[in-house]
Design a protein around this motif. Sequence first.
Motif, PDB file in Angstrom:
ATOM      1  N   GLY A  48       0.758  -6.003   6.072  1.00 36.55           N
ATOM      2  CA  GLY A  48       1.758  -5.650   7.090  1.00 36.55           C
ATOM      3  C   GLY A  48       1.784  -4.152   7.273  1.00 36.55           C
ATOM      4  O   GLY A  48       0.746  -3.495   7.402  1.00 36.55           O
ATOM      5  N   GLY A  49       2.976  -3.575   7.212  1.00 34.59           N
ATOM      6  CA  GLY A  49       3.111  -2.144   7.419  1.00 34.59           C
ATOM      7  C   GLY A  49       2.425  -1.317   6.343  1.00 34.59           C
ATOM      8  O   GLY A  49       2.145  -0.134   6.545  1.00 34.59           O
ATOM      9  N   SER A  50       2.140  -1.920   5.209  1.00 36.60           N
ATOM     10  CA  SER A  50       1.471  -1.183   4.136  1.00 36.60           C
ATOM     11  C   SER A  50      -0.047  -1.249   4.272  1.00 36.60           C
ATOM     12  O   SER A  50      -0.782  -0.814   3.373  1.00 36.60           O
ATOM     13  CB  SER A  50       1.917  -1.730   2.772  1.00 36.60           C
ATOM     14  OG  SER A  50       3.317  -1.571   2.648  1.00 36.60           O
ATOM     15  N   ASP A  51      -0.495  -1.817   5.378  1.00 36.23           N
ATOM     16  CA  ASP A  51      -1.935  -1.938   5.647  1.00 36.23           C
ATOM     17  C   ASP A  51      -2.261  -1.503   7.082  1.00 36.23           C
ATOM     18  O   ASP A  51      -3.143  -0.669   7.314  1.00 36.23           O
ATOM     19  CB  ASP A  51      -2.351  -3.412   5.455  1.00 36.23           C
ATOM     20  CG  ASP A  51      -3.690  -3.732   6.065  1.00 36.23           C
ATOM     21  OD1 ASP A  51      -4.699  -3.265   5.524  1.00 36.23           O
ATOM     22  OD2 ASP A  51      -3.735  -4.446   7.093  1.00 36.23           O
ATOM     23  N   ALA A 104      -0.238  -0.384  -2.292  1.00 35.95           N
ATOM     24  CA  ALA A 104       0.745   0.069  -1.311  1.00 35.95           C
ATOM     25  C   ALA A 104       1.707  -1.058  -0.997  1.00 35.95           C
ATOM     26  O   ALA A 104       1.332  -2.055  -0.382  1.00 35.95           O
ATOM     27  CB  ALA A 104       0.015   0.515  -0.034  1.00 35.95           C
ATOM     28  N   SER A 105       2.933  -0.923  -1.439  1.00 37.73           N
ATOM     29  CA  SER A 105       3.921  -1.962  -1.152  1.00 37.73           C
ATOM     30  C   SER A 105       5.303  -1.361  -1.281  1.00 37.73           C
ATOM     31  O   SER A 105       5.687  -0.889  -2.356  1.00 37.73           O
ATOM     32  CB  SER A 105       3.773  -3.137  -2.131  1.00 37.73           C
ATOM     33  OG  SER A 105       4.803  -4.068  -1.915  1.00 37.73           O
ATOM     34  N   LYS A 106       6.035  -1.394  -0.198  1.00 33.63           N
ATOM     35  CA  LYS A 106       7.388  -0.843  -0.217  1.00 33.63           C
ATOM     36  C   LYS A 106       8.211  -1.512  -1.317  1.00 33.63           C
ATOM     37  O   LYS A 106       8.830  -0.858  -2.135  1.00 33.63           O
ATOM     38  CB  LYS A 106       8.029  -1.058   1.159  1.00 33.63           C
ATOM     39  CG  LYS A 106       9.436  -0.563   1.269  1.00 33.63           C
ATOM     40  CD  LYS A 106       9.955  -0.688   2.696  1.00 33.63           C
ATOM     41  CE  LYS A 106      11.465  -0.525   2.697  1.00 33.63           C
ATOM     42  NZ  LYS A 106      12.057  -0.547   4.025  1.00 33.63           N
ATOM     43  N   THR A 107       8.165  -2.831  -1.367  1.00 33.58           N
ATOM     44  CA  THR A 107       8.984  -3.568  -2.335  1.00 33.58           C
ATOM     45  C   THR A 107       8.289  -3.756  -3.679  1.00 33.58           C
ATOM     46  O   THR A 107       8.934  -4.000  -4.688  1.00 33.58           O
ATOM     47  CB  THR A 107       9.285  -4.969  -1.782  1.00 33.58           C
ATOM     48  OG1 THR A 107       8.019  -5.591  -1.462  1.00 33.58           O
ATOM     49  CG2 THR A 107      10.136  -4.904  -0.534  1.00 33.58           C
ATOM     50  N   PHE A 108       6.972  -3.689  -3.697  1.00 29.15           N
ATOM     51  CA  PHE A 108       6.150  -3.982  -4.872  1.00 29.15           C
ATOM     52  C   PHE A 108       6.400  -5.397  -5.398  1.00 29.15           C
ATOM     53  O   PHE A 108       6.285  -5.670  -6.597  1.00 29.15           O
ATOM     54  CB  PHE A 108       6.364  -2.948  -5.987  1.00 29.15           C
ATOM     55  CG  PHE A 108       5.064  -2.360  -6.471  1.00 29.15           C
ATOM     56  CD1 PHE A 108       4.332  -1.505  -5.669  1.00 29.15           C
ATOM     57  CD2 PHE A 108       4.551  -2.674  -7.725  1.00 29.15           C
ATOM     58  CE1 PHE A 108       3.117  -0.969  -6.093  1.00 29.15           C
ATOM     59  CE2 PHE A 108       3.342  -2.145  -8.167  1.00 29.15           C
ATOM     60  CZ  PHE A 108       2.621  -1.290  -7.344  1.00 29.15           C
ATOM     61  N   THR A 109       6.741  -6.301  -4.489  1.00 35.22           N
ATOM     62  CA  THR A 109       6.912  -7.707  -4.879  1.00 35.22           C
ATOM     63  C   THR A 109       6.104  -8.626  -3.966  1.00 35.22           C
ATOM     64  O   THR A 109       6.050  -9.829  -4.222  1.00 35.22           O
ATOM     65  CB  THR A 109       8.395  -8.135  -4.774  1.00 35.22           C
ATOM     66  OG1 THR A 109       8.827  -7.876  -3.436  1.00 35.22           O
ATOM     67  CG2 THR A 109       9.278  -7.408  -5.744  1.00 35.22           C
ATOM     68  N   THR A 110       5.509  -8.086  -2.911  1.00 35.15           N
ATOM     69  CA  THR A 110       4.830  -8.937  -1.927  1.00 35.15           C
ATOM     70  C   THR A 110       3.674  -9.672  -2.594  1.00 35.15           C
ATOM     71  O   THR A 110       2.786  -9.059  -3.206  1.00 35.15           O
ATOM     72  CB  THR A 110       4.339  -8.064  -0.752  1.00 35.15           C
ATOM     73  OG1 THR A 110       5.474  -7.368  -0.251  1.00 35.15           O
ATOM     74  CG2 THR A 110       3.721  -8.893   0.353  1.00 35.15           C
ATOM     75  N   ILE A 111       3.724 -10.999  -2.464  1.00 34.55           N
ATOM     76  CA  ILE A 111       2.824 -11.833  -3.280  1.00 34.55           C
ATOM     77  C   ILE A 111       1.345 -11.533  -3.024  1.00 34.55           C
ATOM     78  O   ILE A 111       0.539 -11.461  -3.956  1.00 34.55           O
ATOM     79  CB  ILE A 111       3.150 -13.347  -3.069  1.00 34.55           C
ATOM     80  CG1 ILE A 111       2.427 -14.217  -4.080  1.00 34.55           C
ATOM     81  CG2 ILE A 111       2.845 -13.817  -1.679  1.00 34.55           C
ATOM     82  CD1 ILE A 111       3.287 -14.575  -5.243  1.00 34.55           C
TER      83      ILE A 111
HETATM   84  O1  F6P Z   1       6.694  -9.963   5.309  1.00 34.67           O
HETATM   85  C1  F6P Z   1       6.881  -8.902   6.195  1.00 34.67           C
HETATM   86  C2  F6P Z   1       6.884  -7.593   5.499  1.00 34.67           C
HETATM   87  O2  F6P Z   1       8.065  -7.434   4.801  1.00 34.67           O
HETATM   88  C3  F6P Z   1       6.658  -6.469   6.473  1.00 34.67           C
HETATM   89  O3  F6P Z   1       7.822  -6.079   7.115  1.00 34.67           O
HETATM   90  C4  F6P Z   1       6.063  -5.419   5.598  1.00 34.67           C
HETATM   91  O4  F6P Z   1       5.417  -4.423   6.331  1.00 34.67           O
HETATM   92  C5  F6P Z   1       5.129  -6.261   4.767  1.00 34.67           C
HETATM   93  O5  F6P Z   1       5.815  -7.471   4.570  1.00 34.67           O
HETATM   94  C6  F6P Z   1       4.726  -5.663   3.456  1.00 34.67           C
HETATM   95  O6  F6P Z   1       5.824  -5.393   2.638  1.00 34.67           O
HETATM   96  P1  F6P Z   1       5.687  -4.479   1.356  1.00 34.67           P
HETATM   97  O7  F6P Z   1       5.270  -3.121   1.805  1.00 34.67           O
HETATM   98  O8  F6P Z   1       7.029  -4.481   0.716  1.00 34.67           O
HETATM   99  O9  F6P Z   1       4.638  -5.097   0.467  1.00 34.67           O
END
Ligand code: F6P
Length: 533
Positions: free
Chosen positions: A143-146, A193-200
């Motif tokens: 997503g935004g981190s890519d 790169a992950s804003k939340t550092f939880t994205t699977i």
């Molecule tokens: O699932 C959507 C989303 O939350 C996007 O808004 C975001 O850019 C992407 O996933 C990646 O999130 P993160 O940077 O926390 O891994």
Amino acid sequence: MFEKLKSLHVATAERAILQLFDEERAGDFSIRADDLLFDYSKTNIDAAARDGLIELLNSRGVAAKRAAMFSGEKINETEGRAVLHTALRNLDGEAVKVDGQDVMPGIQDTLSRMETFASALRGGEILGAGGDRFTDVVNIGIGGSDLGPAMVYLALAPYANGPRCHFVSNVDGAHISDILVGLNPATTLVIVASKTFTTIETMTNAQKARAWIVASLGETAAGAHFVALSTAADHTAAFGIAPERVFGFEDWVGGRYSVWGPIGLSLMLAIGADDFRQFLAGAQAMDRHFQHAPWAENIPAMLALVGIWHNQICGHATRAVLPYEQRLTRLPAYLQQLEMESNGKRVAMDGTDLPYESGPVVWGEPGTNGQHAFYQLIHQGTRVIPCEFMVAQEGHEAELADQHHLLVANCLAQSEALMRGRTLAEATEIMSQKGLSGDEIERQARHRVFPGNRPSTTLVYPKLTPFVLGQIIAMYEHRVFVEGVVLGLNSFDQWGVELGKELALALSPVLAGSEDGADKDGSTRMLVAHLKR
Ligand code: F6P
């Protein structure tokens, strides 16, 4: 206001755009600002429609919302957050406060840490665990981190003189496998790169990359080969990345607006700190234009109003983005997230149903490639698809200027053809010149008719430099902002992505066989059974 604009549209829907052109129209219905030219004269918007659209914008409080955004108010009401990607490119460092705290010192500190790191890595002072220079960088994010860094990296290829960058996003193991197979762990830096550092997807790929480094270089080597970009220091620490290798940002930077800060690190490694600053400077120039230009001369605002005219007023549900610039090949994908994740909402900020369509479906492909694929439908299909053309005055390949002329000629020819069309009489004349006769002339001619009157805008920029690209991306961000405020929705949350994530987590054990999935619907159970066979 929407109703008044709809009546204007109905009253003028049959009018030929071409008829609107007098000596003044091209100049009156275009904006020149900061070396950019935005031409929206090839639309059916006339002075009355433009006045009505600007009245609509004023009636929705866009100016006040704009001031609130830039000053750090919590305009993302459903997440209780400020929206301050603009602070990331506030290169003058003028104070911007959130909850009474100036955020600029933190932003400047992180930018300068990124610059120190990038210069040292590019200069060969930061090395891999075995003392090798880094030749390759793998950014793992989604997503935004890519999309931001991946799109900009391709766009600014002529400026890339650092390590090669690769982008892994998909949880499909094919993605990371195909990238890692060509790389040497000893000379590869992995950026998680992950804003939340939880994205699977990201965490799964990051673990795979870690295992790849460790298998080749040993457990103690991992630290030297990893960097994290995140707002979640606790999670980056749990992953084993040392604090000095973490470039943090705050929750008031939305994922799809994050390329200007740490998420842009891969880009900075590729193009260097000076060009990265140019990229920020271009965005900052667009911020100033957006903040100060009167609405009728404000490119993002008018771009937004043209979008609203086409979508909510005329009912054209999709919009094609057509950059005549091969290096912007990922721009449509980037804009899909920016526009559709931001404005693809069905309720207003106060939770009531939107009384009109949400933001448009955005799609596209660089020209001239698209011309040989889907333009057929744009020219002769039954739907009207507003097109947004973009082209540079100058390419980077001075020795190939003849090819640039051909590119520009194609771009201009398409918008002309869409507007002008070809009548049955013209097509009939062509067929008769080819020697056809009788009924066959009309039958063949009808296939060669172009209805015309199909709207488009054209953005002309000097050359795709870091500065200009910064301007262009910030222009789209502010366009999305204005559209969102006019529609009264929250452009900065993304609840619509959550349900699928939850269900995927619940389905994973069913596919692995540890749960039976009895609560699933018949279709899902059948698909699971078939996939497991
Ligand atoms: O699932 C959507 C989303 O939350 C996007 O808004 C975001 O850019 C992407 O996933 C990646 O999130 P993160 O940077 O926390 O891994």
